[in-house]
Write an enzyme that holds these catalytic residues in place. Structure first.
Site, PDB file in Angstrom:
ATOM      1  CG  PHE A  82      -0.320   0.357   2.518  1.00  0.00           C
ATOM      2  CD1 PHE A  82      -0.291   1.667   2.970  1.00  0.00           C
ATOM      3  CD2 PHE A  82       0.252  -0.624   3.318  1.00  0.00           C
ATOM      4  CE1 PHE A  82       0.302   2.003   4.176  1.00  0.00           C
ATOM      5  CE2 PHE A  82       0.838  -0.308   4.533  1.00  0.00           C
ATOM      6  CZ  PHE A  82       0.864   1.014   4.963  1.00  0.00           C
ATOM      7  CE  LYS A  83       4.562   1.119   5.119  1.00  0.00           C
ATOM      8  NZ  LYS A  83       5.652   0.647   5.978  1.00  0.00           N
TER       9      LYS A  83
END
Length: 256
Positions: A82-83
């Site tokens: 998700f980063k």
């Protein structure tokens, strides 16, 4: 940067509810990044560039399961973390300012796995940035380790260190506590405590809410329960979404 958090009226929320994920990120960033910092057309272009490598045409996708359960897919970036979503934007903003000021920096990152990979992917090959990543040997997954150690770019430098990710944070904190050393070598970090990351991650919650809420025609707006599987709570950053005082955006938060 505004002195107070922006307040969003129901009309704005109605308009935003039909936006794509990249368009939603642009609208949110415009609230906090004025044209005197980055002109709007340039800001939009930077965000488009940031999301250009995502595999899904929507960038972020809401997958609808049974019994009203939905899963927000944040894993369509280069490293499947998700980063990728926030760091790819952060790197574009950073590169913009560095080119404008004709400066070079060295980014120092300590990682437990996903931050290092996403940070490397976001800045690899850029001429104004060198990145040093410290990874704890034996404490990352094999895939994450390979993602970090197989990038053959001159500006990427990866080192394995003894101990876990919490232990390797200590020498990094000590380095950044030495202000003279930091200034001399133009050091910065792309770790979790980063406003640009929080800013972009606000979009996750707006995007999910708009697609899960049964209607935006009621007041107060209907609540949506958000369940976040998390380690160090990094993917909860940005959950404080600004709402209208008369019709707040309802987000109930629970934990796994």
């Amino acid at each position: 940067m505004p002195e107070e958090l922006p307040q969003l009226g129901i009309e704005t929320l109605h308009q935003w509810s039909a936006l794509s994920y990249p368009s939603l990120v642009k609208e949110l960033c415009t609230l906090f990044i004025g044209p005197e910092l980055i002109p709007k057309e340039v800001l939009n272009d930077l965000i488009d560039r940031a999301f250009s490598r995502f595999r899904h045409r929507e960038v972020v996708h809401l997958s609808r399961l049974r019994n009203g359960l939905n899963v927000l897919e944040l894993w369509h970036g280069a490293t499947y973390a998700f980063k990728d979503l926030s760091l790819c934007c952060t790197a574009q903003f950073l590169q913009y300012f560095l080119e404008k000021k004709e400066k070079h920096i060295t980014v120092v990152v300590g990682t437990s796995g996903d931050t290092g990979s996403a940070a490397i992917e976001s800045v690899q090959g850029t001429k104004n940035i060198d990145i040093i990543v410290l990874l704890p040997k034996g404490h990352c997954t094999k895939i994450q380790e390979l993602q970090m150690t197989t990038v053959l770019r001159e500006n990427v430098h990866v080192f394995g260190v003894e101990g876990n990710s919490d232990e390797l944070d200590e020498p990094i904190k000590a380095v950044f506590a030495d202000v003279a050393f930091v200034k001399k070598h133009n050091l910065m970090s792309l770790n979790s405590i980063n406003w640009a990351r929080v800013l972009v991650q606000m979009a996750h919650h707006f995007f999910a809410y708009f697609r899960c809420a049964p209607s935006l025609d009621t007041c107060p707006l209907p609540p949506v329960e958000v369940v976040v599987p998390t380690g160090a709570a990094g993917n909860l950053a940005g959950k404080e979404t600004p709402g209208s005082s008369s019709c707040p955006l309802g987000l109930a938060l629970s934990w796994l």
